[in-house]
Motif scaffolding. Sequence first.
Motif, short mmCIF file in Angstrom:
data_model
loop_
_atom_site.label_atom_id
_atom_site.label_comp_id
_atom_site.label_asym_id
_atom_site.label_seq_id
_atom_site.Cartn_x
_atom_site.Cartn_y
_atom_site.Cartn_z
N LEU A 254 0.87 -1.17 0.00
CA LEU A 254 0.00 0.00 0.00
C LEU A 254 0.91 1.23 0.00
CD1 LEU A 254 -2.67 1.64 0.70
CD2 LEU A 254 -2.14 1.16 3.08
N PHE A 255 0.64 2.18 -0.88
CA PHE A 255 1.44 3.40 -0.95
C PHE A 255 0.60 4.57 -0.46
CE2 PHE A 255 3.27 0.47 -3.94
CZ PHE A 255 4.64 0.65 -3.81
N SER A 256 1.24 5.46 0.30
CA SER A 256 0.53 6.63 0.80
C SER A 256 1.44 7.85 0.72
CB SER A 256 0.09 6.41 2.25
OG SER A 256 1.23 6.29 3.09
N CYS A 257 0.80 9.03 0.65
CA CYS A 257 1.58 10.29 0.66
C CYS A 257 0.78 11.31 1.43
CB CYS A 257 1.83 10.76 -0.77
SG CYS A 257 0.33 11.22 -1.66
N GLY A 258 1.48 12.37 1.87
CA GLY A 258 0.79 13.34 2.71
C GLY A 258 1.43 14.71 2.68
N GLU A 259 0.82 15.60 3.48
CA GLU A 259 1.31 16.98 3.54
C GLU A 259 2.58 17.10 4.37
OE1 GLU A 259 -1.92 19.49 4.76
OE2 GLU A 259 -3.11 19.02 2.98
N ASP A 260 3.08 15.98 4.91
CA ASP A 260 4.35 15.98 5.65
C ASP A 260 5.53 15.71 4.71
OD1 ASP A 260 3.76 13.38 5.01
OD2 ASP A 260 3.61 12.65 7.08
N LYS A 261 5.30 15.84 3.37
CA LYS A 261 6.31 15.64 2.31
C LYS A 261 6.74 14.19 2.15
CE LYS A 261 8.44 19.95 3.83
NZ LYS A 261 9.68 20.60 4.20
N GLN A 262 6.07 13.29 2.86
CA GLN A 262 6.51 11.89 2.87
C GLN A 262 5.70 11.04 1.89
OE1 GLN A 262 6.62 10.19 6.77
NE2 GLN A 262 7.82 11.87 7.64
N VAL A 263 6.42 10.08 1.30
CA VAL A 263 5.78 9.04 0.48
C VAL A 263 6.20 7.71 1.09
CG1 VAL A 263 5.52 8.04 -1.82
CG2 VAL A 263 5.94 10.50 -1.58
N LYS A 264 5.23 6.91 1.53
CA LYS A 264 5.54 5.68 2.26
C LYS A 264 5.02 4.46 1.51
CE LYS A 264 5.11 7.89 6.83
NZ LYS A 264 6.39 7.60 7.49
#
Length: 507
Positions: A254-264
């Motif tokens: 599962l890939f996720s991204c956010g407003e914390d500049k992170q892509v996990k």
Amino acid sequence: MVEEVQKHSVHTLVFRSLKRTHDMFVADNGKPVPLDEESHKQKMAIKLHDEYGPVLHMPTSKESLKEEGAQNATDSYAHKQYSANQEQEVEYLVTGTRPSPPGPGVSLTADTKIQTMPSESTARSLAVALPSSQTRVHGKGTAPGASDRSQTTVMNSMFMESGRAKNSALMSTKAPTMPKPQWHPPWKLYRVISGHLGWVRCIAVEPGNQWFVTGSADRTIKIWDLASGKLKLSLTGHIGTVRGVIVSTRSPYLFSCGEDKQVKCWDLEYNKVVRHYHGHLSAVYGLDLHPTIDVLGTCSRDSTARIWDVRTKASVHTLSGHTNAVATVRCQASEPQIITGSHDTTIRLWDLVAGKSRVTLTNHKKSVRAVVLHPRHYTFASGSPDNIKQWKFPNGSFMQNLSGHNGIINTLTVSSDGVLVSGADNGTMHLWDWRSGYNFQRIHAAVQPGSLDSESGIFACAFDQSESRLLTAEADKTIKVYREDETATEETHPVNWKPEITKRKCF
């Protein structure tokens, strides 16, 4: 001494100007423009040539050839001989193409010349224009000396080679019609799922259609059972709003991204983060996986989109060119493989191999927050507050506008049946027929009890894998699930459609 000009209000001056214009032109209002003889003749000549060009030059008959010879002859006996044969059947010669060399640079000689003879079907089709009993094809029973006369009896080449059974140039062409919309059953709300403590910003359904995943402003990712709507799992790790989630079809990730500049990258067997993708300089607004290769595309507020190698975590390309935040990114197997929409009002189609922009589409006037690719057709749609526009790949040629959804369009999704769903920040959801652009349903679901009316907003929507359910992620912290109304028929919900002429406007 200069006279002082009397000052009037702008309203008076404008009214006077309008009155003068009216007085000047009102007398000629009903008069038709006088017909210019010369231009009318020229217009008719062009029309005639355009309509009847292919059938102007019909095959020359032996009768006319004899007539020409008889006029030039001085022997009165020959004239009498011809007049005696006047009542005989007129015979036509149908010849092939003119002799031509086999290729460029080859001289035309008796040995090299190529001459195409008409086929059986072509000869038969010419029976429309010629008397049936008098048609003869050159090369099949032609009298001696006919080849000499054939040069004077060559038909119009377009007519000969097309071999159409009718004089198509004489047939009126049908005007192009707008496609009638396909009937789709209306959708109705049947479940509201609550559990998040903040705006639900993104949603994705897993390939097996057992569960779906949502990301929220409460910085958590939640996994829900699709059939029952119950919470299965919560994943924590982001330190800012989760703006994008997607489940891989090629691996248990599962890939996720956010407003914390992170892509996990999350391993769903262990429910842990196994990879980080570092590189974006600001909030990451969206992500998408390539369907055939292990490549991840992300877009960010730093005005770039990045292409990552899923396994090595390396940044393959930084796609720079947009002048404002990139709001959405989409990947597909065929060219162009990457499509981005941005707050600079443009859409860009990218060459994945070179890492460069192929086409920039500038038709939108406002920010493009949503792009969706049709699962079957080689087309896509983009959503903006001014319009939803449909485009054709590979060069992004404009197809049509879908007007009427007044709001900031945050999300678009489309089913393989051709149902396009657009969700806006004012809580409205419009459903469209993809082919015709007909808006067959408008939904504005009530907010969750206890929420403000201003919290009515749709941030993301998605169909499940069977396309029987539609899920929306909303600002009242809920996920709403819709399904088709099984009781609806074409009689109970008829298509109220009228064709519009203004569809083709690009802007």
